[in-house]
Design a protein around this motif. Sequence first.
Motif, PDB file in Angstrom:
ATOM      1  N   ALA A   1       4.137  10.353  -6.791  1.00  0.00           N
ATOM      2  CA  ALA A   1       5.114  10.713  -7.821  1.00  0.00           C
ATOM      3  C   ALA A   1       4.423  11.115  -9.114  1.00  0.00           C
ATOM      4  CB  ALA A   1       6.065   9.546  -8.076  1.00  0.00           C
ATOM      5  N   GLY A   2       3.241  10.546  -9.360  1.00  0.00           N
ATOM      6  CA  GLY A   2       2.513  10.854 -10.580  1.00  0.00           C
ATOM      7  C   GLY A   2       1.548  12.011 -10.431  1.00  0.00           C
ATOM      8  N   CYS A   3       1.570  12.668  -9.292  1.00  0.00           N
ATOM      9  CA  CYS A   3       0.635  13.759  -9.043  1.00  0.00           C
ATOM     10  C   CYS A   3       1.086  15.020  -9.770  1.00  0.00           C
ATOM     11  CB  CYS A   3       0.536  14.017  -7.542  1.00  0.00           C
ATOM     12  SG  CYS A   3      -0.783  15.160  -7.093  1.00  0.00           S
ATOM     13  N   SER A   4       0.132  15.693 -10.383  1.00  0.00           N
ATOM     14  CA  SER A   4       0.413  16.911 -11.126  1.00  0.00           C
ATOM     15  C   SER A   4      -0.710  17.903 -10.859  1.00  0.00           C
ATOM     16  CB  SER A   4       0.520  16.604 -12.622  1.00  0.00           C
ATOM     17  OG  SER A   4       0.794  17.761 -13.360  1.00  0.00           O
ATOM     18  N   SER A   5      -0.549  19.134 -11.335  1.00  0.00           N
ATOM     19  CA  SER A   5      -1.581  20.151 -11.178  1.00  0.00           C
ATOM     20  C   SER A   5      -1.973  20.700 -12.540  1.00  0.00           C
ATOM     21  CB  SER A   5      -1.089  21.305 -10.292  1.00  0.00           C
ATOM     22  OG  SER A   5      -0.830  20.860  -8.980  1.00  0.00           O
TER      23      SER A   5
ATOM     24  N   VAL B   1      -3.697  12.733 -11.138  1.00  0.00           N
ATOM     25  CA  VAL B   1      -2.695  11.669 -11.158  1.00  0.00           C
ATOM     26  C   VAL B   1      -2.446  11.266 -12.607  1.00  0.00           C
ATOM     27  CG1 VAL B   1      -2.154   9.299 -10.485  1.00  0.00           C
ATOM     28  CG2 VAL B   1      -3.299  10.829  -8.865  1.00  0.00           C
ATOM     29  N   LEU B   2      -1.195  11.397 -13.033  1.00  0.00           N
ATOM     30  CA  LEU B   2      -0.789  11.052 -14.394  1.00  0.00           C
ATOM     31  C   LEU B   2       0.251   9.947 -14.317  1.00  0.00           C
ATOM     32  CD1 LEU B   2      -0.388  14.685 -15.813  1.00  0.00           C
ATOM     33  CD2 LEU B   2      -2.437  13.238 -15.843  1.00  0.00           C
TER      34      LEU B   2
ATOM     35  N   SER C   1      -6.590  13.479 -21.457  1.00  0.00           N
ATOM     36  CA  SER C   1      -6.462  12.130 -22.013  1.00  0.00           C
ATOM     37  C   SER C   1      -5.514  11.279 -21.184  1.00  0.00           C
ATOM     38  CB  SER C   1      -5.970  12.198 -23.469  1.00  0.00           C
ATOM     39  OG  SER C   1      -6.968  12.718 -24.309  1.00  0.00           O
ATOM     40  N   ASN C   2      -4.416  11.867 -20.743  1.00  0.00           N
ATOM     41  CA  ASN C   2      -3.474  11.164 -19.869  1.00  0.00           C
ATOM     42  C   ASN C   2      -4.178  10.759 -18.569  1.00  0.00           C
ATOM     43  OD1 ASN C   2      -1.380  10.395 -18.076  1.00  0.00           O
ATOM     44  ND2 ASN C   2       0.078  11.729 -19.103  1.00  0.00           N
ATOM     45  N   GLU C   3      -4.960  11.660 -18.036  1.00  0.00           N
ATOM     46  CA  GLU C   3      -5.664  11.372 -16.789  1.00  0.00           C
ATOM     47  C   GLU C   3      -6.677  10.243 -16.976  1.00  0.00           C
ATOM     48  OE1 GLU C   3      -7.869  13.903 -13.196  1.00  0.00           O
ATOM     49  OE2 GLU C   3      -7.397  14.873 -15.103  1.00  0.00           O
ATOM     50  N   ARG C   4      -7.398  10.272 -18.104  1.00  0.00           N
ATOM     51  CA  ARG C   4      -8.349   9.186 -18.389  1.00  0.00           C
ATOM     52  C   ARG C   4      -7.622   7.853 -18.517  1.00  0.00           C
ATOM     53  NH1 ARG C   4     -11.834  10.359 -23.563  1.00  0.00           N
ATOM     54  NH2 ARG C   4      -9.780  10.920 -24.290  1.00  0.00           N
ATOM     55  N   MET C   5      -6.496   7.883 -19.245  1.00  0.00           N
ATOM     56  CA  MET C   5      -5.752   6.652 -19.445  1.00  0.00           C
ATOM     57  C   MET C   5      -5.215   6.126 -18.120  1.00  0.00           C
ATOM     58  SD  MET C   5      -2.589   5.882 -22.059  1.00  0.00           S
ATOM     59  CE  MET C   5      -3.622   6.172 -23.503  1.00  0.00           C
ATOM     60  N   SER C   6      -4.740   7.013 -17.278  1.00  0.00           N
ATOM     61  CA  SER C   6      -4.231   6.613 -15.965  1.00  0.00           C
ATOM     62  C   SER C   6      -5.330   5.980 -15.122  1.00  0.00           C
ATOM     63  CB  SER C   6      -3.640   7.836 -15.240  1.00  0.00           C
ATOM     64  OG  SER C   6      -2.562   8.391 -15.970  1.00  0.00           O
ATOM     65  N   GLN C   7      -6.522   6.563 -15.177  1.00  0.00           N
ATOM     66  CA  GLN C   7      -7.652   6.003 -14.443  1.00  0.00           C
ATOM     67  C   GLN C   7      -8.011   4.612 -14.962  1.00  0.00           C
ATOM     68  OE1 GLN C   7     -10.445   9.143 -15.178  1.00  0.00           O
ATOM     69  NE2 GLN C   7      -9.718  10.426 -13.498  1.00  0.00           N
ATOM     70  N   GLN C   8      -7.956   4.441 -16.284  1.00  0.00           N
ATOM     71  CA  GLN C   8      -8.262   3.136 -16.867  1.00  0.00           C
ATOM     72  C   GLN C   8      -7.200   2.095 -16.517  1.00  0.00           C
ATOM     73  OE1 GLN C   8     -11.070   2.130 -18.927  1.00  0.00           O
ATOM     74  NE2 GLN C   8     -11.763   3.913 -17.792  1.00  0.00           N
ATOM     75  N   LEU C   9      -5.939   2.528 -16.492  1.00  0.00           N
ATOM     76  CA  LEU C   9      -4.871   1.606 -16.101  1.00  0.00           C
ATOM     77  C   LEU C   9      -5.076   1.105 -14.684  1.00  0.00           C
ATOM     78  CD1 LEU C   9      -1.685   3.337 -17.562  1.00  0.00           C
ATOM     79  CD2 LEU C   9      -2.548   1.075 -18.177  1.00  0.00           C
TER      80      LEU C   9
ATOM     81  N   SER D   1       0.825  -1.205   0.000  1.00  0.00           N
ATOM     82  CA  SER D   1       0.000   0.000   0.000  1.00  0.00           C
ATOM     83  C   SER D   1       0.860   1.255   0.000  1.00  0.00           C
ATOM     84  CB  SER D   1      -0.923   0.007   1.228  1.00  0.00           C
ATOM     85  OG  SER D   1      -1.804  -1.095   1.179  1.00  0.00           O
ATOM     86  N   LEU D   2       1.947   1.208   0.756  1.00  0.00           N
ATOM     87  CA  LEU D   2       2.860   2.345   0.798  1.00  0.00           C
ATOM     88  C   LEU D   2       3.507   2.565  -0.555  1.00  0.00           C
ATOM     89  CD1 LEU D   2       4.329   4.529   2.403  1.00  0.00           C
ATOM     90  CD2 LEU D   2       6.024   2.805   3.079  1.00  0.00           C
ATOM     91  N   PHE D   3       3.887   1.441  -1.202  1.00  0.00           N
ATOM     92  CA  PHE D   3       4.503   1.526  -2.528  1.00  0.00           C
ATOM     93  C   PHE D   3       3.557   2.190  -3.518  1.00  0.00           C
ATOM     94  CE2 PHE D   3       5.206  -0.634  -6.694  1.00  0.00           C
ATOM     95  CZ  PHE D   3       6.442  -0.066  -6.976  1.00  0.00           C
ATOM     96  N   VAL D   4       2.302   1.775  -3.491  1.00  0.00           N
ATOM     97  CA  VAL D   4       1.304   2.357  -4.387  1.00  0.00           C
ATOM     98  C   VAL D   4       1.123   3.842  -4.091  1.00  0.00           C
ATOM     99  CG1 VAL D   4      -1.126   2.348  -5.039  1.00  0.00           C
ATOM    100  CG2 VAL D   4       0.098   0.193  -4.735  1.00  0.00           C
ATOM    101  N   ALA D   5       1.059   4.173  -2.794  1.00  0.00           N
ATOM    102  CA  ALA D   5       0.868   5.569  -2.409  1.00  0.00           C
ATOM    103  C   ALA D   5       2.018   6.443  -2.896  1.00  0.00           C
ATOM    104  CB  ALA D   5       0.737   5.678  -0.891  1.00  0.00           C
ATOM    105  N   LEU D   6       3.243   5.936  -2.782  1.00  0.00           N
ATOM    106  CA  LEU D   6       4.410   6.699  -3.221  1.00  0.00           C
ATOM    107  C   LEU D   6       4.400   6.897  -4.736  1.00  0.00           C
ATOM    108  CD1 LEU D   6       7.198   5.121  -0.962  1.00  0.00           C
ATOM    109  CD2 LEU D   6       6.267   7.443  -0.809  1.00  0.00           C
ATOM    110  N   LEU D   7       4.004   5.852  -5.467  1.00  0.00           N
ATOM    111  CA  LEU D   7       3.953   5.967  -6.917  1.00  0.00           C
ATOM    112  C   LEU D   7       2.866   6.938  -7.359  1.00  0.00           C
ATOM    113  CD1 LEU D   7       4.520   2.264  -7.969  1.00  0.00           C
ATOM    114  CD2 LEU D   7       6.025   4.184  -8.456  1.00  0.00           C
ATOM    115  N   LEU D   8       1.736   6.887  -6.676  1.00  0.00           N
ATOM    116  CA  LEU D   8       0.665   7.827  -6.991  1.00  0.00           C
ATOM    117  C   LEU D   8       1.094   9.256  -6.702  1.00  0.00           C
ATOM    118  CD1 LEU D   8      -2.449   5.905  -5.637  1.00  0.00           C
ATOM    119  CD2 LEU D   8      -1.897   6.373  -8.024  1.00  0.00           C
TER     120      LEU D   8
END
Length: 263
Positions: free
Chosen positions: A15-19, A28-29, A144-152, A6-13
Motif C-alpha cells: 500500500a505504501g509503494c510508490s514510483s 516504499v513511503l 526524505s520520506n523514503e529515508r524516514m520510512s526506512q528508519q521507521l 507477515s501477510l499484514f506487513v506485506a500488504l501495508l508495504l
Amino acid sequence: MRKIASLFVALLLLAGCSSVPLTGRKQVLLVSDQEVLTSSLTQYNDYMKTAPLSTDAKKSAMVTRVGQKIAAATEAYLKANGLEAELKNFAWEFKLVKDTQVNAFCMPGGKIVVYEGLLPLTATEDELAVVVGHEVAHAVAKHSNERMSQQLMAQYGAAILGAAVSNRSAAVQQLATTVYGVGAQYGVMLPFSRKHEYEADYMGLIFMTMAGYQPDVAVGFWQKMSAGNQGSVPEFMSTHPCDASRIAEIQKNLPEIKAKFKK
C-alpha cells in the motif's frame, strides 16, 4: 499467526509503494505527505530563524531566479505527466545563506538553501542550476520520506506500520530531527544514500535542461568540486558518490537527456 503478521506487513508495504517520477524506481513511503511536510517545515522554520541570510542582493536574486525557473519546469513536467496532484506538496523557497561552507540542502516541500561558500564554484547560472536541480530532484523524488520510512522500519519494525499505533506521530517527529537535522550542523545529518544521490543527479539534469539551462556544465562543475576536494571533504561532497563515479554517470546520461529534453 506469524504468517498472518507477515501477510499484514506485506500488504501495508504494498500500500505504501510508490514510483519515482522520471526514473520509475519503486520506493516504499510509509509516512504521509502531510506528516513529512509538517515535520520538515518546523525544522526549516527553526533553522531560518537563526541562519544569516546573504546580504549580497545580486547573488541572492540569482539563486531565486535559477530556483524559480527550475521549479516552473518541474511543475510543468508533473502537470504534463498526470502528476498534478503532487503540486500541492510544494511551496518553493530558494534562500542564499551567509556561510563559507561548500554546501546546499533541500527540505521536503521545496525549501532549498544554498550557502555562499558554494558560489565560487558556480561561475554561471548554468552551473548553479546543476546544484539547484539536484536539490529540487530530492524533493520531487521524496527521498526524505523514503529515508524516514526506512528508519521507521529499522527502529520499530512491523508495529509502526499499523495506523492504530499510539506512538506513530511521536516517532515521526523524533525521526524528523535525525533525518532533516538542520540546525547546529547546517545540513543533512542522516545522509542520502548513493542510490538517492545518483537519482537526484539524473533527475536534476533533466529538470535544469527543461528549464533551458545547459546540462553539459555539470561535468565541469563536479570536476571543480573534485579539484577542491584535496585534503578535506566539503560538506556537500561528504555523503555523495565519489567524484569519478559521479562524473562518469553524468557523462553516460547526458546524450540521452539532451536528446529527449533539450529545448
